[in-house]
Design a protein around this motif. Structure first.
Motif, mmCIF file in Angstrom:
data_model
loop_
_atom_site.group_PDB
_atom_site.id
_atom_site.type_symbol
_atom_site.label_atom_id
_atom_site.label_comp_id
_atom_site.label_asym_id
_atom_site.label_seq_id
_atom_site.Cartn_x
_atom_site.Cartn_y
_atom_site.Cartn_z
ATOM 1 N N LEU A 243 -22.951 88.646 62.265
ATOM 2 C CA LEU A 243 -21.730 88.721 63.077
ATOM 3 C C LEU A 243 -20.967 87.396 63.002
ATOM 4 O O LEU A 243 -19.735 87.389 62.917
ATOM 5 C CB LEU A 243 -22.106 89.063 64.528
ATOM 6 N N VAL A 244 -21.713 86.301 62.992
ATOM 7 C CA VAL A 244 -21.063 84.989 62.874
ATOM 8 C C VAL A 244 -20.326 84.888 61.533
ATOM 9 O O VAL A 244 -19.181 84.420 61.474
ATOM 10 C CB VAL A 244 -22.107 83.845 63.027
ATOM 11 N N ILE A 245 -20.954 85.383 60.481
ATOM 12 C CA ILE A 245 -20.301 85.352 59.159
ATOM 13 C C ILE A 245 -19.030 86.209 59.195
ATOM 14 O O ILE A 245 -17.967 85.801 58.719
ATOM 15 C CB ILE A 245 -21.260 85.848 58.051
ATOM 16 N N MET A 246 -19.148 87.374 59.839
ATOM 17 C CA MET A 246 -17.988 88.259 59.932
ATOM 18 C C MET A 246 -16.844 87.553 60.668
ATOM 19 O O MET A 246 -15.677 87.642 60.264
ATOM 20 C CB MET A 246 -18.397 89.527 60.666
ATOM 21 N N GLU A 247 -17.193 86.863 61.717
ATOM 22 C CA GLU A 247 -16.167 86.153 62.490
ATOM 23 C C GLU A 247 -15.546 85.023 61.674
ATOM 24 O O GLU A 247 -14.328 84.806 61.716
ATOM 25 C CB GLU A 247 -16.785 85.639 63.797
ATOM 26 N N ALA A 248 -16.397 84.357 60.894
ATOM 27 C CA ALA A 248 -15.868 83.264 60.059
ATOM 28 C C ALA A 248 -14.931 83.828 58.986
ATOM 29 O O ALA A 248 -13.892 83.224 58.676
ATOM 30 C CB ALA A 248 -17.026 82.500 59.418
#
Ligand SMILES: Nc1nc2c(ncn2[C@@H]2O[C@H](COP(=O)(O)OP(=O)(O)OP(=O)(O)O)[C@@H](O)[C@H]2O)c(=O)[nH]1
Ligand SMILES: [Mg+2]
Length: 290
Positions: A243-248
């Motif tokens: 999810l963090v990667i998606m947000e980035a």
């Protein structure tokens, strides 16, 4: 689904060989288990198609794995890669069949092409026929009924609609089919699907994923912090790294909604589209069993 199974069963009696087309990016999920069940003892040729989108090293592994069970070839329905080998295999089968006929009546080989939706069956048929006889499209369910085409050397090829099967033993299977466009998008939650794809790429193809979206560890750190600031429930101990990667990625691409909310759906769709188009790199989602 049932109708297509019946279509395959009925036409199986009329053909001499079955060519099974599988998406080389998902060599397990992309093969319909019903086909083993239906085809049984007919000679079969397995094609690992869309090889231009698949990981070359993994394709070689799959080639030797499936090569033990049937003739397996690596193909590209767009460029025609592997078609000469397929042609040669079919000619050998035709010769064998004609020689085996005691009566001497030399009938031409009849071939049936089967495989899951969107794996490239009609594209390959058009390649064999050296013309655009069958309709092709970048979505599942393009071919509706059966279609016989006679090719230059007299062989008759039957194109069939892609078949899926009613129940997936492993929930991963449905996901993999969706990533590769063999299941219609409309029946899936795009944000969820994109996140699941990122979850796999994060582990197996981290470098190409980061490269594609210009991500650095620093970007991830920033996204993690922003996430924590936004969401009271964001638990530092159990941050979902995908999810963090998606947000980035959303930040990098500027996929921001009014109110400075991240546009998860657009980000997911972008990652899915770019994966399907091979823009993240040559990726194979499954490995042969050890
Ligand atoms: N990159 C790539 N794309 C391919 C290849 N083979 C086919 N395609 C594309 O994949 C999409 C599906 O091709 P079709 O030939 O219509 O697939 P199909 O298996 O007949 O699909 P259904 O009739 O829906 O079951 C099209 O957009 C093709 O251009 C390949 O080897 N590489
Ligand atoms: Mg088709």
């Amino acid at each position: 689904m049932k109708k297509t199974r019946e279509l395959i069963e009925k036409n199986l009696k009329l053909v001499d060989v079955v060519v099974e087309v599988c998406d080389a990016r998902i060599p397990i999920s992309g093969r319909n288990p019903l086909i083993d069940d239906i085809v049984k003892r007919k000679p079969r040729i397995l094609l690992l198609n869309k090889s231009d989108l698949a990981d070359e090293r993994r394709t070689r592994m799959w080639l030797s794995f499936y090569g033990k069970a049937f003739t397996t070839l690596v193909t590209n329905g767009m460029s025609g890669g592997g078609m000469r080998e397929l042609f040669a295999r079919l000619e050998v089968l035709q010769r064998e069949m004609q020689e085996a006929k005691a009566s001497g009546v030399a009938r031409n080989l009849r071939v049936m092409i089967v495989g899951i939706p969107n794996s490239g069956k009609s594209s390959l048929l058009n390649r064999l026929a050296k013309r655009r006889g069958a309709q092709v499209g970048d979505r599942p369910g393009v071919t509706r009924g059966k279609q016989w085409i006679t090719i230059e050397n007299g062989m008759q090829i039957l194109d069939t609609p892609g078949v899926l099967w009613p129940k997936f033993e492993d929930p991963r299977t449905g996901m993999n089919l969706a990533f590769c466009g063999s299941i219609r998008d409309e029946i899936l939650d795009v944000s969820e699907l994109g996140l699941e794809l990122i979850r796999i790429l994060e582990v197996q193809y981290r470098e190409p994923l980061f490269e594609r979206y210009g991500l650095s560890e620093e970007d991830l750190e920033k996204a993690r912090e922003a996430g924590m600031a936004m969401d009271d429930y964001y638990d530092e101990e159990f941050v979902d790294s995908a999810l963090v990667i998606m947000e980035a990625i959303a930040k990098k691409r500027g996929f921001i909604l009014p109110g400075r909310k991240l546009d998860y759906e657009r980000t997911a769709r972008t990652v899915l589209d770019e994966f399907r188009a091979g823009m993240i790199g040559r990726i194979t989602l499954e490995l042969p069993p050890k």
